[in-house]
Motif scaffolding. Structure first.
Motif, PDB file in Angstrom:
ATOM      1  N   ARG A  19       0.841  -1.196   0.000  1.00  0.00           N
ATOM      2  CA  ARG A  19       0.000   0.000   0.000  1.00  0.00           C
ATOM      3  C   ARG A  19       0.874   1.243   0.000  1.00  0.00           C
ATOM      4  NH1 ARG A  19      -5.309  -1.294   1.428  1.00  0.00           N
ATOM      5  NH2 ARG A  19      -5.740   0.732   0.472  1.00  0.00           N
ATOM      6  N   VAL A  20       0.249   2.391  -0.306  1.00  0.00           N
ATOM      7  CA  VAL A  20       0.990   3.645  -0.445  1.00  0.00           C
ATOM      8  C   VAL A  20       1.612   4.078   0.878  1.00  0.00           C
ATOM      9  CG1 VAL A  20       0.735   6.124  -0.844  1.00  0.00           C
ATOM     10  CG2 VAL A  20      -0.259   4.497  -2.446  1.00  0.00           C
ATOM     11  N   VAL A  21       2.893   4.428   0.802  1.00  0.00           N
ATOM     12  CA  VAL A  21       3.605   5.057   1.915  1.00  0.00           C
ATOM     13  C   VAL A  21       4.267   6.310   1.348  1.00  0.00           C
ATOM     14  CG1 VAL A  21       5.414   4.838   3.657  1.00  0.00           C
ATOM     15  CG2 VAL A  21       4.052   2.832   3.006  1.00  0.00           C
ATOM     16  N   ASN A  22       3.858   7.491   1.822  1.00  0.00           N
ATOM     17  CA  ASN A  22       4.404   8.758   1.347  1.00  0.00           C
ATOM     18  C   ASN A  22       5.522   9.249   2.262  1.00  0.00           C
ATOM     19  OD1 ASN A  22       2.570   9.196  -0.881  1.00  0.00           O
ATOM     20  ND2 ASN A  22       0.986   9.645   0.636  1.00  0.00           N
ATOM     21  N   ARG A  23       6.584   9.755   1.667  1.00  0.00           N
ATOM     22  CA  ARG A  23       7.676  10.329   2.455  1.00  0.00           C
ATOM     23  C   ARG A  23       7.294  11.731   2.931  1.00  0.00           C
ATOM     24  NH1 ARG A  23      13.107  10.507  -0.688  1.00  0.00           N
ATOM     25  NH2 ARG A  23      13.918  10.970   1.384  1.00  0.00           N
ATOM     26  N   GLU A  24       7.900  12.140   4.025  1.00  0.00           N
ATOM     27  CA  GLU A  24       7.691  13.496   4.524  1.00  0.00           C
ATOM     28  C   GLU A  24       8.312  14.502   3.556  1.00  0.00           C
ATOM     29  OE1 GLU A  24       5.913  14.422   6.920  1.00  0.00           O
ATOM     30  OE2 GLU A  24       5.554  12.536   7.994  1.00  0.00           O
ATOM     31  N   ILE A  25       7.649  15.625   3.374  1.00  0.00           N
ATOM     32  CA  ILE A  25       8.101  16.617   2.414  1.00  0.00           C
ATOM     33  C   ILE A  25       9.452  17.213   2.815  1.00  0.00           C
ATOM     34  CG2 ILE A  25       6.993  18.677   3.402  1.00  0.00           C
ATOM     35  CD1 ILE A  25       6.030  19.279   0.488  1.00  0.00           C
ATOM     36  N   THR A  26       9.712  17.299   4.120  1.00  0.00           N
ATOM     37  CA  THR A  26      10.994  17.855   4.558  1.00  0.00           C
ATOM     38  C   THR A  26      12.154  16.940   4.156  1.00  0.00           C
ATOM     39  OG1 THR A  26      10.609  16.816   6.727  1.00  0.00           O
ATOM     40  CG2 THR A  26      10.041  19.155   6.500  1.00  0.00           C
ATOM     41  N   GLU A  27      11.917  15.622   4.192  1.00  0.00           N
ATOM     42  CA  GLU A  27      12.959  14.683   3.790  1.00  0.00           C
ATOM     43  C   GLU A  27      13.181  14.726   2.278  1.00  0.00           C
ATOM     44  OE1 GLU A  27      11.746  10.928   5.335  1.00  0.00           O
ATOM     45  OE2 GLU A  27      12.301  11.424   7.398  1.00  0.00           O
ATOM     46  N   ILE A  28      12.084  14.825   1.519  1.00  0.00           N
ATOM     47  CA  ILE A  28      12.206  14.947   0.067  1.00  0.00           C
ATOM     48  C   ILE A  28      12.948  16.230  -0.280  1.00  0.00           C
ATOM     49  CG2 ILE A  28      10.917  15.222  -2.091  1.00  0.00           C
ATOM     50  CD1 ILE A  28       8.617  13.642  -0.711  1.00  0.00           C
ATOM     51  N   GLU A  29      12.573  17.313   0.369  1.00  0.00           N
ATOM     52  CA  GLU A  29      13.194  18.607   0.103  1.00  0.00           C
ATOM     53  C   GLU A  29      14.691  18.579   0.413  1.00  0.00           C
ATOM     54  OE1 GLU A  29      12.166  23.255   1.087  1.00  0.00           O
ATOM     55  OE2 GLU A  29      11.870  21.756   2.656  1.00  0.00           O
ATOM     56  N   SER A  30      15.051  17.979   1.541  1.00  0.00           N
ATOM     57  CA  SER A  30      16.456  17.897   1.924  1.00  0.00           C
ATOM     58  C   SER A  30      17.265  17.105   0.897  1.00  0.00           C
ATOM     59  CB  SER A  30      16.566  17.246   3.309  1.00  0.00           C
ATOM     60  OG  SER A  30      17.913  17.074   3.677  1.00  0.00           O
ATOM     61  N   GLU A  31      16.711  15.968   0.445  1.00  0.00           N
ATOM     62  CA  GLU A  31      17.399  15.161  -0.558  1.00  0.00           C
ATOM     63  C   GLU A  31      17.500  15.917  -1.882  1.00  0.00           C
ATOM     64  OE1 GLU A  31      16.996  10.858  -2.882  1.00  0.00           O
ATOM     65  OE2 GLU A  31      15.766  11.248  -1.114  1.00  0.00           O
ATOM     66  N   PHE A  32      16.442  16.629  -2.233  1.00  0.00           N
ATOM     67  CA  PHE A  32      16.430  17.392  -3.485  1.00  0.00           C
ATOM     68  C   PHE A  32      17.512  18.472  -3.468  1.00  0.00           C
ATOM     69  CE2 PHE A  32      15.038  20.682  -6.396  1.00  0.00           C
ATOM     70  CZ  PHE A  32      14.563  19.958  -7.486  1.00  0.00           C
ATOM     71  N   ILE A  33      17.602  19.221  -2.388  1.00  0.00           N
ATOM     72  CA  ILE A  33      18.598  20.296  -2.290  1.00  0.00           C
ATOM     73  C   ILE A  33      20.005  19.730  -2.381  1.00  0.00           C
ATOM     74  CG2 ILE A  33      19.563  22.046  -0.753  1.00  0.00           C
ATOM     75  CD1 ILE A  33      16.684  22.420   0.358  1.00  0.00           C
ATOM     76  N   LYS A  34      20.246  18.627  -1.667  1.00  0.00           N
ATOM     77  CA  LYS A  34      21.572  18.004  -1.688  1.00  0.00           C
ATOM     78  C   LYS A  34      21.927  17.529  -3.095  1.00  0.00           C
ATOM     79  CE  LYS A  34      24.337  14.504   0.713  1.00  0.00           C
ATOM     80  NZ  LYS A  34      24.320  13.434   1.746  1.00  0.00           N
ATOM     81  N   LEU A  35      20.961  16.912  -3.773  1.00  0.00           N
ATOM     82  CA  LEU A  35      21.195  16.443  -5.139  1.00  0.00           C
ATOM     83  C   LEU A  35      21.426  17.611  -6.080  1.00  0.00           C
ATOM     84  CD1 LEU A  35      21.239  14.352  -7.410  1.00  0.00           C
ATOM     85  CD2 LEU A  35      18.735  14.396  -7.414  1.00  0.00           C
ATOM     86  N   PHE A  36      20.575  18.626  -6.001  1.00  0.00           N
ATOM     87  CA  PHE A  36      20.716  19.771  -6.898  1.00  0.00           C
ATOM     88  C   PHE A  36      22.053  20.478  -6.708  1.00  0.00           C
ATOM     89  CE2 PHE A  36      19.953  24.381  -7.672  1.00  0.00           C
ATOM     90  CZ  PHE A  36      19.948  24.302  -9.057  1.00  0.00           C
TER      91      PHE A  36
END
Length: 390
Positions: free
Chosen positions: A178-195
């Motif tokens: 079933r669907v498990v969504n990640r927290e937006i703060t964790e997605i944002e942190s990973e996105f910034i680090k990747l970018f």
């Protein structure tokens, strides 16, 4: 340093699997392992598997069999199978029976335990463990994956795992859960680090947000939806040479508001993948897709209206149970009408455990193959016409 120190990952299937293999790579390197140049020159082979289609499963088991024979014949080797194939009910037992020299079998929900499992295997202890529910593991899920050497300008971030749609042909909800969504703060942190790691590169970079159905994303804590997530992340890449995209979308959740946001945000790449799966309403209902062909067309027409430079790609299944010649003709007409830039077209593949597998009126292999070949030819002509007209 580990006695068994080099690893090689063989990846099958979708971008989700590719991304998880990249994370396995990063995790093992952090624990002192070294990526080998090839499976012939490694101490550990990890098969990250797919089970969406029978052809993929047959290919995987053939490759496992070759490596298993080498180990049985005396090669000092740790063999691990992880991912979707392992997660299917009863498959881990059948794999161990067929390939008794396997050291590790993990499913999709505990793939993050691969490091500990390899340590066990180095001590001649097997790890065969399939868990039924995914729980987010920050040590694994928040890793920023290394570049894929085959696509160094393409990067992935998971925003959600699993699927609640239960399309009747699809095994994904049963192996991904079933669907498990990640927290937006964790997605944002990973996105910034990747970018930050790619922003100074000369060539254009693309960051994909991944999920089985990304546009149903809801942040568990803030209730911010997918459009809100896109808005938040796209702000970081304004005036850069990076673009943002997403895979995969479900047409029933693709709203006009999302189309409007794409049109308003030049940071969103103008290539949108929206799987229709079939061009006949009767078949779409049997598939439990939740929309009609006209629903789909209206969304595509609106997206093209507000975003004229968008390119649309799709997935189509030929030969679903009960598909008549007239039903298939509806799909041909739909393809000619919509004029996709490209389409990924496959024959229907029976998957045990799904509702479609139990349906009567299964289509024979010859007919499925013929319909697939015909539709690929038609789509290729359309794609060529679009390319010539650009």
């Amino acid at each position: 340093m580990h006695d068994m120190k080099t690893f090689y990952i063989k990846t099958y299937g979708c971008q989700m699997n590719v991304h998880e293999s990249q994370k396995i790579h990063k995790l093992l390197e952090s624990e002192g392992y070294i990526q080998a140049e090839s499976e012939d020159k490694t101490d550990i082979i990890i098969f990250n598997t797919c089970t969406v289609r029978n052809t993929a499963e047959e290919k995987i088991t053939s490759h496992i069999g070759n490596a298993h024979k080498e180990k049985r014949d005396g090669r000092n080797l740790i063999l691990a199978i992880v991912g979707c194939l392992s997660q299917r009910d009863g498959v881990s037992k059948s794999l161990m029976k067929k390939f008794p020299q396997l050291d590790i079998i993990l499913g999709t929900h505990n793939i993050s335990e691969i490091g500990a499992a390899i340590e066990n295997a180095s001590r001649k202890q097997k790890t065969i463990e399939i868990v039924k529910e995914r729980k987010l593991n920050p040590r694994f899920d928040n890793l920023t994956a290394p570049d894929d050497p085959t696509k160094p300008n393409t990067h992935y971030i998971n925003i959600t795992y699993g699927c609640d749609n239960y399309c009747t042909y699809c095994i994904v909800p049963y192996v991904r859960g079933r669907v498990v969504n990640r927290e937006i703060t964790e997605i944002e942190s990973e996105f910034i680090k990747l970018f930050n790691s790619i922003k100074d590169r000369e060539e254009s970079q693309i960051i994909y947000l991944l999920g089985q159905n990304v546009n149903s994303y809801i942040c568990p804590k803030t209730n911010k939806n997918f459009i809100g997530l896109l808005e938040q992340l796209s702000g970081y890449i304004k005036n850069s040479n990076s673009k943002l995209n997403f895979l995969s979308s479900h047409p029933k959740d693709f709203s006009r508001e999302l189309a409007d946001f794409i049109a308003s945000a030049p940071e969103i790449e103008r290539n949108i993948h929206l799987p229709i799966q079939n061009g006949c309403d009767k078949i779409l209902k049997l598939m439990n897709r939740g929309y009609t062909v006209e629903d789909y067309k209206s969304k595509i027409n609106y997206l093209r209206k507000v975003c004229p430079d968008v390119k649309i790609t799709t997935d189509i299944i030929c030969g679903f149970p009960g598909e008549s010649e007239d039903d298939f003709a509806d799909t041909i007409n739909m393809v000619r009408d919509i004029k996709f830039n490209a389409a990924f077209i496959f024959p229907y593949s029976r998957r045990s455990g799904t509702a479609a597998d139990k349906m009567s009126n299964q289509i024979d292999h010859k007919t499925k193959k013929a319909r697939t070949t015909e539709l690929i030819k038609i789509q290729r002509e359309i794609s060529n016409q679009i390319t010539l007209g650009e």
